[in-house]
Design a protein around this motif. Sequence first.
Motif, PDB file in Angstrom:
ATOM      1  N   GLN A   4      -5.735   4.539  11.804  1.00 47.96           N
ATOM      2  CA  GLN A   4      -5.096   3.322  12.473  1.00 47.96           C
ATOM      3  C   GLN A   4      -5.882   3.426  13.707  1.00 47.96           C
ATOM      4  OE1 GLN A   4      -2.984   7.587  14.745  1.00 47.96           O
ATOM      5  NE2 GLN A   4      -1.531   7.340  12.950  1.00 47.96           N
TER       6      GLN A   4
ATOM      7  N   SER B 221       0.921  -1.402  -0.475  1.00 42.83           N
ATOM      8  CA  SER B 221       0.092  -0.295  -0.019  1.00 42.83           C
ATOM      9  C   SER B 221       0.908   1.313  -0.109  1.00 42.83           C
ATOM     10  CB  SER B 221      -0.561   0.173   1.317  1.00 42.83           C
ATOM     11  OG  SER B 221      -1.386  -0.954   1.137  1.00 42.83           O
TER      12      SER B 221
ATOM     13  N   SER C 182       3.608   3.380  -0.069  1.00 38.65           N
ATOM     14  CA  SER C 182       5.400   3.322   0.179  1.00 38.65           C
ATOM     15  C   SER C 182       5.608   2.513   1.324  1.00 38.65           C
ATOM     16  CB  SER C 182       5.740   4.935   0.199  1.00 38.65           C
ATOM     17  OG  SER C 182       5.232   5.494   1.227  1.00 38.65           O
ATOM     18  N   SER C 183       4.956   1.802   1.774  1.00 36.35           N
ATOM     19  CA  SER C 183       4.892   1.148   3.420  1.00 36.35           C
ATOM     20  C   SER C 183       5.220  -0.316   2.450  1.00 36.35           C
ATOM     21  CB  SER C 183       3.320   0.317   3.909  1.00 36.35           C
ATOM     22  OG  SER C 183       2.465   2.190   3.698  1.00 36.35           O
TER      23      SER C 183
ATOM     24  N   ASP D 147      -3.310  -4.869   6.686  1.00 31.81           N
ATOM     25  CA  ASP D 147      -3.109  -3.992   5.704  1.00 31.81           C
ATOM     26  C   ASP D 147      -2.625  -5.574   5.091  1.00 31.81           C
ATOM     27  OD1 ASP D 147      -2.784  -1.452   6.752  1.00 31.81           O
ATOM     28  OD2 ASP D 147      -0.478  -2.076   7.536  1.00 31.81           O
TER      29      ASP D 147
ATOM     30  N   THR E  42       0.523  -2.903  12.068  1.00 31.74           N
ATOM     31  CA  THR E  42      -0.813  -3.087  11.393  1.00 31.74           C
ATOM     32  C   THR E  42      -1.063  -4.400  10.051  1.00 31.74           C
ATOM     33  OG1 THR E  42      -0.539  -1.504   9.905  1.00 31.74           O
ATOM     34  CG2 THR E  42      -1.375  -0.837  11.504  1.00 31.74           C
ATOM     35  N   SER E  43      -0.022  -5.321  10.468  1.00 27.10           N
ATOM     36  CA  SER E  43       0.307  -6.304   8.968  1.00 27.10           C
ATOM     37  C   SER E  43      -1.620  -6.952   9.167  1.00 27.10           C
ATOM     38  CB  SER E  43       0.136  -7.926   9.651  1.00 27.10           C
ATOM     39  OG  SER E  43       1.313  -7.046   9.823  1.00 27.10           O
TER      40      SER E  43
ATOM     41  N   THR F 134       4.777  -8.051   8.024  1.00 21.90           N
ATOM     42  CA  THR F 134       5.291  -6.840   7.315  1.00 21.90           C
ATOM     43  C   THR F 134       6.923  -6.717   7.396  1.00 21.90           C
ATOM     44  OG1 THR F 134       3.666  -5.154   8.495  1.00 21.90           O
ATOM     45  CG2 THR F 134       5.301  -4.653   7.504  1.00 21.90           C
TER      46      THR F 134
END
Length: 224
Positions: A171, A102, A104-105, A154, A150-151, A206
């Motif tokens: 968040q 998502s 630049s993450s 996302d 936040t795996s 992540t």
Amino acid sequence: MSTATAIPKKPARKTVFTPARLITAGVVLVVLILMFFNTKILTGKEATEAAPGTFSPASYAQEKFSSEIVPDITGRAADLVTVHKAIAADPAAAAKQYGVVSGSSPAVFSVKFTGTAGEPGANGQLPVQVKNMPPDVKVLVQMGPAINGTSIRDATGKVQFSQFKNQIDYQNVGAELNKQVKDQVLAKVDAASLPGKQVSVVGAFTLINPAAYIVTPVKVDVAP
């Protein structure tokens, strides 16, 4: 010499409580009492969630976790060893083939694996020894009480920042989805009893440190 003429005062008007007035007053009192007992007093959080048009991250997470997030992660989960080999060979290609990116993450990978559980760390991470994984690569499963990152939010690519009013809601959705992991997945597992047992895990991580995959689980099965 003129003499001032005194103006006589009007007598005070007395309120007469007729039977009709008494009955009306009684009816009003009864209505007020009934309104009081039928009024639900909400806490600040309840009032926010109940207000029309107000977004509730908790309600969103409760609705989406079991119905959409878990089935999606489970459906796309690839064998961890296979994913690791792809990452070691070419992280960008691995992200494209197995992950979700998502903006630049960092890429988020949905994976599944079976291995032998070790002793949980003080941070609540459970080490799992997975066959054919290099010994210098750690596989850690978040078992709580704190679930970081936040795996889960996302991993599917379907929960996007653009869907929410602001960064705070975005968040908070991640935090509430982590809470669902604790309530619906980890609450059913006794982490203290796991060392030495075979565990099968489905979850997401992540890619931050290629030497340690920290997996947030959506499913944990323990061999009898």
